[in-house]
Design a protein around this motif. Structure first.
Motif, PDB file in Angstrom:
ATOM      1  N   LEU A  80      55.370  43.866  41.980  1.00 52.34           N
ATOM      2  CA  LEU A  80      54.314  42.898  41.666  1.00 52.34           C
ATOM      3  C   LEU A  80      54.906  41.661  40.996  1.00 52.34           C
ATOM      4  CD1 LEU A  80      51.218  44.986  40.454  1.00 52.34           C
ATOM      5  CD2 LEU A  80      51.644  44.009  42.691  1.00 52.34           C
ATOM      6  N   ARG A  81      55.903  41.869  40.136  1.00 55.10           N
ATOM      7  CA  ARG A  81      56.576  40.730  39.518  1.00 55.10           C
ATOM      8  C   ARG A  81      57.224  39.839  40.574  1.00 55.10           C
ATOM      9  NH1 ARG A  81      57.379  40.288  33.993  1.00 55.10           N
ATOM     10  NH2 ARG A  81      56.503  42.115  33.008  1.00 55.10           N
ATOM     11  N   ASP A  82      57.910  40.465  41.518  1.00 53.59           N
ATOM     12  CA  ASP A  82      58.538  39.713  42.608  1.00 53.59           C
ATOM     13  C   ASP A  82      57.481  38.963  43.416  1.00 53.59           C
ATOM     14  OD1 ASP A  82      60.997  40.608  41.883  1.00 53.59           O
ATOM     15  OD2 ASP A  82      61.208  42.074  43.492  1.00 53.59           O
ATOM     16  N   MET A  83      56.357  39.621  43.634  1.00 55.55           N
ATOM     17  CA  MET A  83      55.290  38.991  44.416  1.00 55.55           C
ATOM     18  C   MET A  83      54.732  37.771  43.695  1.00 55.55           C
ATOM     19  SD  MET A  83      53.400  42.388  45.913  1.00 55.55           S
ATOM     20  CE  MET A  83      51.852  41.544  46.196  1.00 55.55           C
ATOM     21  N   VAL A  84      54.541  37.891  42.373  1.00 57.93           N
ATOM     22  CA  VAL A  84      54.023  36.761  41.593  1.00 57.93           C
ATOM     23  C   VAL A  84      55.053  35.624  41.600  1.00 57.93           C
ATOM     24  CG1 VAL A  84      53.357  35.985  39.280  1.00 57.93           C
ATOM     25  CG2 VAL A  84      52.515  38.178  40.136  1.00 57.93           C
ATOM     26  N   ASP A  85      56.324  35.968  41.402  1.00 58.09           N
ATOM     27  CA  ASP A  85      57.377  34.944  41.395  1.00 58.09           C
ATOM     28  C   ASP A  85      57.450  34.227  42.740  1.00 58.09           C
ATOM     29  OD1 ASP A  85      57.980  35.542  38.815  1.00 58.09           O
ATOM     30  OD2 ASP A  85      59.779  36.727  39.263  1.00 58.09           O
ATOM     31  N   HIS A 110      62.143  33.537  53.398  1.00 55.58           N
ATOM     32  CA  HIS A 110      62.999  33.993  52.302  1.00 55.58           C
ATOM     33  C   HIS A 110      63.233  35.497  52.315  1.00 55.58           C
ATOM     34  CE1 HIS A 110      63.228  30.027  50.389  1.00 55.58           C
ATOM     35  NE2 HIS A 110      62.032  29.869  50.934  1.00 55.58           N
ATOM     36  N   LYS A 111      62.819  36.135  53.405  1.00 52.97           N
ATOM     37  CA  LYS A 111      63.076  37.555  53.621  1.00 52.97           C
ATOM     38  C   LYS A 111      62.599  38.450  52.478  1.00 52.97           C
ATOM     39  CE  LYS A 111      66.738  37.154  56.985  1.00 52.97           C
ATOM     40  NZ  LYS A 111      65.717  36.843  57.990  1.00 52.97           N
ATOM     41  N   TYR A 112      61.412  38.147  51.987  1.00 47.29           N
ATOM     42  CA  TYR A 112      60.845  39.034  50.975  1.00 47.29           C
ATOM     43  C   TYR A 112      60.399  40.334  51.634  1.00 47.29           C
ATOM     44  CZ  TYR A 112      60.913  35.589  47.290  1.00 47.29           C
ATOM     45  OH  TYR A 112      61.320  34.713  46.338  1.00 47.29           O
ATOM     46  N   PRO A 113      60.505  41.452  50.921  1.00 42.10           N
ATOM     47  CA  PRO A 113      60.128  42.730  51.540  1.00 42.10           C
ATOM     48  C   PRO A 113      58.624  42.985  51.501  1.00 42.10           C
ATOM     49  CG  PRO A 113      61.016  43.125  49.357  1.00 42.10           C
ATOM     50  CD  PRO A 113      61.060  41.635  49.568  1.00 42.10           C
ATOM     51  N   PHE A 114      57.812  41.947  51.240  1.00 46.01           N
ATOM     52  CA  PHE A 114      56.371  42.148  51.276  1.00 46.01           C
ATOM     53  C   PHE A 114      55.736  41.014  52.057  1.00 46.01           C
ATOM     54  CE2 PHE A 114      56.666  39.135  47.855  1.00 46.01           C
ATOM     55  CZ  PHE A 114      57.694  39.610  47.049  1.00 46.01           C
ATOM     56  N   ARG A 115      54.493  41.233  52.462  1.00 49.21           N
ATOM     57  CA  ARG A 115      53.773  40.281  53.312  1.00 49.21           C
ATOM     58  C   ARG A 115      52.439  39.935  52.678  1.00 49.21           C
ATOM     59  NH1 ARG A 115      57.720  39.223  54.403  1.00 49.21           N
ATOM     60  NH2 ARG A 115      59.036  39.546  56.203  1.00 49.21           N
ATOM     61  N   TRP A 116      51.668  39.085  53.348  1.00 53.74           N
ATOM     62  CA  TRP A 116      50.367  38.679  52.815  1.00 53.74           C
ATOM     63  C   TRP A 116      49.504  39.911  52.520  1.00 53.74           C
ATOM     64  CZ3 TRP A 116      45.415  39.392  54.801  1.00 53.74           C
ATOM     65  CH2 TRP A 116      44.396  38.766  54.057  1.00 53.74           C
ATOM     66  N   ALA A 122      46.989  44.202  46.560  1.00 53.62           N
ATOM     67  CA  ALA A 122      47.193  44.200  45.110  1.00 53.62           C
ATOM     68  C   ALA A 122      46.162  43.362  44.377  1.00 53.62           C
ATOM     69  CB  ALA A 122      48.589  43.704  44.780  1.00 53.62           C
ATOM     70  N   TYR A 123      45.780  42.222  44.964  1.00 52.21           N
ATOM     71  CA  TYR A 123      44.919  41.279  44.238  1.00 52.21           C
ATOM     72  C   TYR A 123      43.593  40.990  44.943  1.00 52.21           C
ATOM     73  CZ  TYR A 123      49.312  40.468  41.826  1.00 52.21           C
ATOM     74  OH  TYR A 123      50.457  40.648  41.119  1.00 52.21           O
ATOM     75  N   GLY A 124      43.412  41.560  46.112  1.00 50.49           N
ATOM     76  CA  GLY A 124      42.212  41.233  46.869  1.00 50.49           C
ATOM     77  C   GLY A 124      42.316  39.860  47.510  1.00 50.49           C
ATOM     78  N   THR A 145      48.309  40.877  32.885  1.00 49.65           N
ATOM     79  CA  THR A 145      47.261  41.164  33.882  1.00 49.65           C
ATOM     80  C   THR A 145      47.768  40.895  35.306  1.00 49.65           C
ATOM     81  OG1 THR A 145      45.797  40.206  32.233  1.00 49.65           O
ATOM     82  CG2 THR A 145      44.787  40.834  34.310  1.00 49.65           C
ATOM     83  N   LEU A 146      48.683  39.927  35.423  1.00 49.24           N
ATOM     84  CA  LEU A 146      49.205  39.572  36.756  1.00 49.24           C
ATOM     85  C   LEU A 146      49.978  40.723  37.387  1.00 49.24           C
ATOM     86  CD1 LEU A 146      50.692  36.004  36.170  1.00 49.24           C
ATOM     87  CD2 LEU A 146      48.492  36.589  37.164  1.00 49.24           C
ATOM     88  N   TYR A 147      50.516  41.601  36.527  1.00 45.71           N
ATOM     89  CA  TYR A 147      51.387  42.656  37.045  1.00 45.71           C
ATOM     90  C   TYR A 147      50.645  43.986  37.186  1.00 45.71           C
ATOM     91  CZ  TYR A 147      54.348  38.881  35.613  1.00 45.71           C
ATOM     92  OH  TYR A 147      54.876  37.627  35.465  1.00 45.71           O
ATOM     93  N   ARG A 148      49.332  43.887  37.191  1.00 49.88           N
ATOM     94  CA  ARG A 148      48.512  45.072  37.436  1.00 49.88           C
ATOM     95  C   ARG A 148      47.703  44.843  38.697  1.00 49.88           C
ATOM     96  NH1 ARG A 148      45.325  44.977  32.614  1.00 49.88           N
ATOM     97  NH2 ARG A 148      47.005  44.531  31.174  1.00 49.88           N
ATOM     98  N   ARG A 149      47.549  45.910  39.453  1.00 52.29           N
ATOM     99  CA  ARG A 149      46.730  45.787  40.652  1.00 52.29           C
ATOM    100  C   ARG A 149      45.268  45.602  40.277  1.00 52.29           C
ATOM    101  NH1 ARG A 149      48.724  47.686  45.467  1.00 52.29           N
ATOM    102  NH2 ARG A 149      50.983  47.644  45.321  1.00 52.29           N
ATOM    103  N   VAL A 150      44.586  44.753  41.020  1.00 54.95           N
ATOM    104  CA  VAL A 150      43.169  44.527  40.767  1.00 54.95           C
ATOM    105  C   VAL A 150      42.386  45.620  41.469  1.00 54.95           C
ATOM    106  CG1 VAL A 150      41.246  42.969  41.197  1.00 54.95           C
ATOM    107  CG2 VAL A 150      43.485  42.037  40.598  1.00 54.95           C
TER     108      VAL A 150
END
Ligand SMILES: [Zn+2]
Length: 225
Positions: A80-85, A110-116, A122-124, A145-150
């Motif tokens: 989640l931190r990586d996703m926010v960054d 940027h070859k992140y291991p996650f997608r939209w 995580a956040y809706g 709060t940013l690093y917690r799933r909604v």
């Protein structure tokens, strides 16, 4: 002289990075997984080289996985931190909150291991994350709060006529995949589709809906099977 250097490199790395990336992807496809450990790869009879060699070439196992578009084995909280960054970096680059397409392109580039879809679950939706980032900046909510799933209550009801009309209008009454336009071709039938299917907790909300023509929508559900 250059030739000798090249030959020496070739000897050292008999397999190129792209061959290794291809092999890691094949493992993931064959086993239908998003990540794998060194031990799992070493135990695979079709492996290309030892993981020791892969780590030497890429610097770490995680970097090799990332290059292959796979998830590195990190905890959910770190992800989640990586996703926010990544989201903030994309926002900064565009100087505006990214659209879904812009975010997808940025993550891909940027070859992140996650997608939209990861932001969605995580956040809706990425725009909710954008709002949360603003709220943190203005001191309305704590940064943690940013690093917690909604936890969002999914609205899995049918798409209301009003919502359907709004999605069609946003997509300019054209298929977002192939551009088919019923104004030009009377045989085109448009449908409003869940990007994340309702069966996988996708909501009937603007962010998760798109306009597709009949053919593209059928093609899509075949892919999912
Ligand atoms: Zn189409």
């Amino acid at each position: 002289m250059a030739d000798y250097t090249f030959k020496l490199d070739e000897l050292r790395n008999r397999h190129s990075k792209s061959e290794i990336v291809g092999s890691l992807k094949r493992y993931a496809e064959e086993h239908k997984v998003y990540t794998l450990s060194c031990r799992e790869y070493d135990g695979w009879k079709h492996r290309l080289v030892s993981t020791w060699t892969i780590i030497r070439i890429f610097g770490s196992w995680g970097k090799a996985l990332q290059a292959a578009g796979l998830r590195s084995q990190r905890t959910k909280k770190l992800q989640l931190r990586d996703m926010v960054d990544a989201f903030k970096a994309c926002w900064k680059k565009l100087d505006a909150p990214p659209s879904r397409k812009q975010l997808e392109a940025y993550l891909e580039e940027h070859k992140y291991p996650f997608r939209w879809a990861s932001y969605y679950s995580a956040y809706g939706g990425h725009l909710r994350l954008a709002q949360m980032i603003v709220d943190v900046q203005q001191g309305r909510i704590a940064e943690s709060t940013l690093y917690r799933r909604v936890k969002h209550a999914p609205d899995r009801g049918p798409i209301s006529p009003k919502l359907r009309a709004a999605v069609l209008k946003r997509d300019q009454c054209r298929c977002v995949k192939c551009g088919a336009d019923p104004k030009r071709d009377k045989s085109v039938r448009l449908e409003v589709d869940h990007i994340i299917p309702a069966s996988k907790k996708g909501q009937a909300a603007m962010e998760n809906l798109q306009t597709l023509c009949f053919e593209c929508n059928r093609g899509k559900s075949n892919d999912d099977d």
